[in-house]
Motif scaffolding. Structure first.
Motif, PDB file in Angstrom:
ATOM      1  N   ARG A 142       0.815  -1.220   0.000  1.00 17.90           N
ATOM      2  CA  ARG A 142       0.000   0.000   0.000  1.00 17.90           C
ATOM      3  C   ARG A 142       0.847   1.267   0.000  1.00 17.90           C
ATOM      4  O   ARG A 142       0.320   2.370  -0.028  1.00 17.90           O
ATOM      5  CB  ARG A 142      -0.903   0.011   1.240  1.00 17.90           C
ATOM      6  CG  ARG A 142      -1.937  -1.105   1.248  1.00 17.90           C
ATOM      7  CD  ARG A 142      -2.949  -0.947   2.388  1.00 17.90           C
ATOM      8  NE  ARG A 142      -3.617   0.342   2.278  1.00 17.90           N
ATOM      9  CZ  ARG A 142      -3.561   1.310   3.235  1.00 17.90           C
ATOM     10  NH1 ARG A 142      -2.897   1.134   4.334  1.00 17.90           N
ATOM     11  NH2 ARG A 142      -4.199   2.439   3.056  1.00 17.90           N
ATOM     12  N   THR A 153       0.242   4.058  -2.607  1.00 16.46           N
ATOM     13  CA  THR A 153      -1.030   4.746  -2.377  1.00 16.46           C
ATOM     14  C   THR A 153      -0.888   5.747  -1.237  1.00 16.46           C
ATOM     15  O   THR A 153      -1.352   6.889  -1.333  1.00 16.46           O
ATOM     16  CB  THR A 153      -2.134   3.720  -2.057  1.00 16.46           C
ATOM     17  OG1 THR A 153      -2.236   2.813  -3.140  1.00 16.46           O
ATOM     18  CG2 THR A 153      -3.471   4.395  -1.820  1.00 16.46           C
ATOM     19  N   VAL A 154      -0.253   5.319  -0.166  1.00 11.36           N
ATOM     20  CA  VAL A 154      -0.037   6.206   0.988  1.00 11.36           C
ATOM     21  C   VAL A 154       0.869   7.366   0.596  1.00 11.36           C
ATOM     22  O   VAL A 154       0.623   8.515   0.964  1.00 11.36           O
ATOM     23  CB  VAL A 154       0.552   5.412   2.182  1.00 11.36           C
ATOM     24  CG1 VAL A 154       0.956   6.335   3.322  1.00 11.36           C
ATOM     25  CG2 VAL A 154      -0.451   4.373   2.669  1.00 11.36           C
ATOM     26  N   ARG A 171      -1.137   9.888  -1.344  1.00 15.25           N
ATOM     27  CA  ARG A 171      -2.072  10.581  -0.451  1.00 15.25           C
ATOM     28  C   ARG A 171      -1.343  11.604   0.413  1.00 15.25           C
ATOM     29  O   ARG A 171      -1.891  12.656   0.735  1.00 15.25           O
ATOM     30  CB  ARG A 171      -2.811   9.568   0.421  1.00 15.25           C
ATOM     31  CG  ARG A 171      -3.887  10.206   1.294  1.00 15.25           C
ATOM     32  CD  ARG A 171      -4.635   9.202   2.145  1.00 15.25           C
ATOM     33  NE  ARG A 171      -3.720   8.612   3.119  1.00 15.25           N
ATOM     34  CZ  ARG A 171      -3.600   7.307   3.332  1.00 15.25           C
ATOM     35  NH1 ARG A 171      -4.311   6.452   2.659  1.00 15.25           N
ATOM     36  NH2 ARG A 171      -2.760   6.851   4.225  1.00 15.25           N
ATOM     37  N   ASN A 172      -0.109  11.313   0.769  1.00 14.54           N
ATOM     38  CA  ASN A 172       0.651  12.197   1.644  1.00 14.54           C
ATOM     39  C   ASN A 172       1.527  13.194   0.893  1.00 14.54           C
ATOM     40  O   ASN A 172       2.314  13.898   1.502  1.00 14.54           O
ATOM     41  CB  ASN A 172       1.530  11.369   2.590  1.00 14.54           C
ATOM     42  CG  ASN A 172       0.710  10.614   3.607  1.00 14.54           C
ATOM     43  OD1 ASN A 172      -0.457  10.889   3.804  1.00 14.54           O
ATOM     44  ND2 ASN A 172       1.312   9.643   4.241  1.00 14.54           N
TER      45      ASN A 172
END
Length: 120
Positions: A22, A25-26, A29-30
Motif C-alpha cells: 500500500r 497509495t499512501v 495521499r501524503n
C-alpha cells in the motif's frame, strides 16, 4: 536501496511497521498539494502538446484579467520526504527540477510587473 524498495512494493511485503503493498497509495495521499498564501501551486506531468494547450488556456485567462500565472518547464521532478514513520506519517514535497516552483514564482512576478493592472 532502490532495489529493496521496489522488491518490497512489488511483492507487497508486510513488515511490523509498513504494508509495502500500500506504500505507493499512501505516498500519493501524503504528497503535498495545497494552496498557500492565496496561490495555487501544482506540479504537472504531461506531453509537449498538453503543455502547449495548457499554456494557451492560461494565456487566454491572463489576457482577460482572470488570473496571473508563472510556469517553469523541466524534464524531471524531485521529491523531498519528511518521514516520521513508513506506516503513514510522512509528507512528500514534489517539485520540478532546475528550480521548479521558485522559477515559476519568478515568472509569475515578472508577469505581474509587466502588467501592473492585474492583481495577484
Amino acid at each position: 536501496m532502490v532495489v529493496l524498495g521496489w522488491f518490497l512494493m512489488q511483492f507487497k511485503i508486510k513488515t511490523a511497521e509498513t504494508d509495502w503493498g500500500r506504500y505507493k497509495t499512501v505516498l500519493a495521499r501524503n504528497s503535498d498539494v495545497r494552496k498557500f498564501n492565496d496561490c495555487f501551486r501544482q506540479i504537472l506531468a504531461g506531453t509537449a502538446a498538453q503543455r502547449v494547450a495548457l499554456t494557451a488556456w492560461l494565456e487566454e485567462c491572463f489576457a482577460r484579467g482572470e488570473l496571473v500565472y508563472g510556469i517553469h518547464v523541466s524534464d524531471r521532478a524531485q521529491m523531498t520526504c519528511l518521514v516520521f514513520d513508513y506506516a503513514g506519517r510522512h509528507l512528500h514535497f514534489i517539485d520540478g527540477a532546475d528550480g521548479g516552483l521558485f522559477m515559476a514564482a519568478k515568472a509569475l512576478k515578472a508577469r505581474v510587473a509587466q502588467n501592473a493592472s492585474v492583481r495577484t
